[in-house]
Design an enzyme around this catalytic site. Structure first.
Site, PDB file in Angstrom:
ATOM      1  N   THR A   1     -10.094   7.914  15.487  1.00  0.00           N
ATOM      2  CA  THR A   1     -10.864   6.704  15.804  1.00  0.00           C
ATOM      3  C   THR A   1     -10.620   6.237  17.229  1.00  0.00           C
ATOM      4  O   THR A   1     -11.484   5.606  17.833  1.00  0.00           O
ATOM      5  CB  THR A   1     -10.497   5.585  14.802  1.00  0.00           C
ATOM      6  OG1 THR A   1     -10.912   6.015  13.517  1.00  0.00           O
ATOM      7  CG2 THR A   1     -11.177   4.283  15.126  1.00  0.00           C
TER       8      THR A   1
ATOM      9  N   TYR B   1     -19.188   4.410  12.161  1.00  0.00           N
ATOM     10  CA  TYR B   1     -18.936   5.058  13.451  1.00  0.00           C
ATOM     11  C   TYR B   1     -18.550   6.500  13.208  1.00  0.00           C
ATOM     12  O   TYR B   1     -18.309   6.925  12.075  1.00  0.00           O
ATOM     13  CB  TYR B   1     -17.808   4.330  14.203  1.00  0.00           C
ATOM     14  CG  TYR B   1     -16.437   4.569  13.607  1.00  0.00           C
ATOM     15  CD1 TYR B   1     -16.019   3.893  12.460  1.00  0.00           C
ATOM     16  CD2 TYR B   1     -15.580   5.512  14.171  1.00  0.00           C
ATOM     17  CE1 TYR B   1     -14.779   4.137  11.896  1.00  0.00           C
ATOM     18  CE2 TYR B   1     -14.332   5.757  13.602  1.00  0.00           C
ATOM     19  CZ  TYR B   1     -13.942   5.070  12.479  1.00  0.00           C
ATOM     20  OH  TYR B   1     -12.715   5.317  11.915  1.00  0.00           O
TER      21      TYR B   1
ATOM     22  N   THR C   1      -5.673   7.993  12.542  1.00  0.00           N
ATOM     23  CA  THR C   1      -4.616   7.258  11.832  1.00  0.00           C
ATOM     24  C   THR C   1      -4.346   7.821  10.431  1.00  0.00           C
ATOM     25  O   THR C   1      -3.268   7.611   9.882  1.00  0.00           O
ATOM     26  CB  THR C   1      -4.987   5.766  11.682  1.00  0.00           C
ATOM     27  OG1 THR C   1      -6.226   5.660  10.995  1.00  0.00           O
ATOM     28  CG2 THR C   1      -5.065   5.075  13.030  1.00  0.00           C
ATOM     29  N   ASP C   2      -5.319   8.544   9.849  1.00  0.00           N
ATOM     30  CA  ASP C   2      -5.202   8.908   8.424  1.00  0.00           C
ATOM     31  C   ASP C   2      -3.981   9.776   8.122  1.00  0.00           C
ATOM     32  O   ASP C   2      -3.310   9.564   7.100  1.00  0.00           O
ATOM     33  CB  ASP C   2      -6.458   9.660   7.963  1.00  0.00           C
ATOM     34  CG  ASP C   2      -7.686   8.769   7.900  1.00  0.00           C
ATOM     35  OD1 ASP C   2      -7.568   7.563   8.167  1.00  0.00           O
ATOM     36  OD2 ASP C   2      -8.774   9.290   7.583  1.00  0.00           O
TER      37      ASP C   2
ATOM     38  N   LYS D   1       0.795   4.603   7.016  1.00  0.00           N
ATOM     39  CA  LYS D   1      -0.422   3.793   7.088  1.00  0.00           C
ATOM     40  C   LYS D   1      -0.514   3.007   5.790  1.00  0.00           C
ATOM     41  O   LYS D   1      -0.454   3.586   4.706  1.00  0.00           O
ATOM     42  CB  LYS D   1      -1.646   4.693   7.278  1.00  0.00           C
ATOM     43  CG  LYS D   1      -2.936   3.915   7.492  1.00  0.00           C
ATOM     44  CD  LYS D   1      -4.124   4.830   7.783  1.00  0.00           C
ATOM     45  CE  LYS D   1      -5.373   3.994   8.047  1.00  0.00           C
ATOM     46  NZ  LYS D   1      -6.548   4.834   8.388  1.00  0.00           N
TER      47      LYS D   1
ATOM     48  N   GLU E   1      17.129   8.041 -13.768  1.00  0.00           N
ATOM     49  CA  GLU E   1      16.612   8.083 -15.148  1.00  0.00           C
ATOM     50  C   GLU E   1      16.420   9.522 -15.612  1.00  0.00           C
ATOM     51  O   GLU E   1      16.416   9.805 -16.799  1.00  0.00           O
ATOM     52  CB  GLU E   1      15.287   7.332 -15.238  1.00  0.00           C
ATOM     53  CG  GLU E   1      15.440   5.820 -15.320  1.00  0.00           C
ATOM     54  CD  GLU E   1      14.135   5.143 -15.679  1.00  0.00           C
ATOM     55  OE1 GLU E   1      13.633   5.365 -16.792  1.00  0.00           O
ATOM     56  OE2 GLU E   1      13.615   4.408 -14.826  1.00  0.00           O
TER      57      GLU E   1
HETATM   58  N1  GLU Z   1     -10.441   9.336   9.523  1.00  0.00           N
HETATM   59  C1  GLU Z   1     -10.309   9.375  10.928  1.00  0.00           C
HETATM   60  C2  GLU Z   1      -8.987   9.969  11.383  1.00  0.00           C
HETATM   61  O1  GLU Z   1      -7.971   9.835  10.772  1.00  0.00           O
HETATM   62  C3  GLU Z   1     -10.470   8.063  11.557  1.00  0.00           C
HETATM   63  C4  GLU Z   1      -9.425   7.047  11.154  1.00  0.00           C
HETATM   64  C5  GLU Z   1      -8.647   6.585  12.324  1.00  0.00           C
HETATM   65  O2  GLU Z   1      -8.345   7.304  13.254  1.00  0.00           O
HETATM   66  O3  GLU Z   1      -8.300   5.398  12.287  1.00  0.00           O
HETATM   67  O4  GLU Z   1      -8.980  10.553  12.407  1.00  0.00           O
END
Ligand code: GLU
Length: 329
Positions: free
Chosen positions: A13, A26, A92-93, A165, A286
């Protein structure tokens, strides 16, 4: 002389583009690395940045092949390429998995910093430019050496081992639930509060030079009423390792336990992690790990446990040694 920093752009992103500054829809991985850098002209005051479009993907596309290629590139840049640090832009994923992988296989004390963004580059109040500026500042900072792979997002510095995340869309979507952030960075001024305590990078024995693949490890998410044939399917598909994202302290039902015993009988290494999102999965709490021949994930959540198990299985199938890895790295 300004520090030489290599920027490896992989997409995400932070390189995303939308039709309009307030559009929710986007496309990630759309804007070239040079343009991301052009948005922060002041960065030249921090470092001489050499830009490379390493990939252009959403990070849901990350896989062993990309990780191995990225590790090779980072090691080459740091060992022979004469750069003082590396910044990697990433989606971010799966940032937490790529970051932890590099934290184990980069063989240098030099700073390696991942950064990302929650808003596309074209958005109103895009977070990417300041995140990238801060990431270069942290990469250029002498105190970043020897701290393993770090992640810079939203004015915070995290260890790649700890960060996860925690939110799908909000700006403040990252945290290190077990240990907290290691520092902050404010308009390029970095300040560390802690140093990561687990062994990493040059202190870790994992080497991936020349490798083209890693052993197959699958993750299964446990839940009330989970069906055991899923475990049998993973074994049938040839997995060498299985991470069970157990409930609570890595727990499973008796039916799943019997299936995990079957997996063990086929030589699959079973690691018990937790779907809880934070905390420690301890041995023999456990469940009797000794009797079942399981490994406890200790501090690692399922996604990171999978990364470590792949690397450990590349060296050994010895359960005591794999457990030691989980308690050390
Ligand atoms: N799904 C995309 C990725 O991980 C966009 C999410 C992001 O970067 O925030 O690259």
């Amino acid at each position: 002389m300004k520090p030489r920093i290599a920027l490896l752009a992989t997409g995400g992103t932070i390189a995303g583009a939308a039709e309009a500054p307030t559009a929710a829809h986007y496309r990630s991985a759309a804007i070239p690395a040079q343009e991301l850098l052009a948005a922060i002209p002041k960065v030249t005051e921090l470092a001489a940045v050499e830009c490379e479009q390493f990939a252009q993907v959403g990070s849901q596309q990350m896989d062993d092949a990309l990780w191995l290629r990225l590790a090779a590139r980072v090691n080459a840049l740091l060992v022979a390429g004469g750069v003082d640090g590396v910044v990697i832009t990433h989606g971010t994923d799966t940032l937490e998995e790529t970051g932890y992988f590099l934290n184990l296989v980069v063989k240098s004390e030099a700073p390696v910093i991942l950064t990302a963004a929650m808003r596309p580059a074209t958005a109103l109040s895009a977070d990417g430019p300041l995140n990238l500026y801060n990431a270069v500042a942290v990469a250029a900072h002498p105190a970043s050496r020897g701290k393993g792979v770090l992640v810079v997002v939203d004015d915070e510095i995290h260890s790649a081992r700890e960060i996860v995340k925690t939110n799908t869309t909000e700006l403040d979507s990252f945290s290190s639930p077990n240990t907290g952030r290691v520092g902050i960075v404010t308009y390029g001024a970095a300040r560390f509060f802690h140093a990561p305590v687990r062994a990493h990078t040059a202190q870790a024995p994992f080497r991936v030079d020349g490798l083209e693949r890693l052993p197959r490890v699958d993750v299964l998410f446990a839940h009330a009423g989970m069906e055991p044939d899923l475990v049998d399917a993973v074994v049938g598909l040839g997995a060498k390792g299985l991470v069970i994202a157990g409930v609570g302290n890595g727990n499973v039902s008796d039916r799943i336990l019997a299936a995990l015993d079957r997996a063990r009988a086929h030589g699959v290494v079973v690691v018990r992690s937790s779907r809880a999102g934070s905390g420690i999965v301890g041995r023999n709490v456990e469940l009797d790990d000794d009797a079942h021949g399981f490994v406890a994930a200790d501090e690692l959540g399922p996604a990171k446990a999978r990364v470590l198990l792949k690397l450990a299985l590349n060296h050994t199938t010895d359960l005591a040694e794999i457990q030691r890895c989980f308690c050390t790295y």
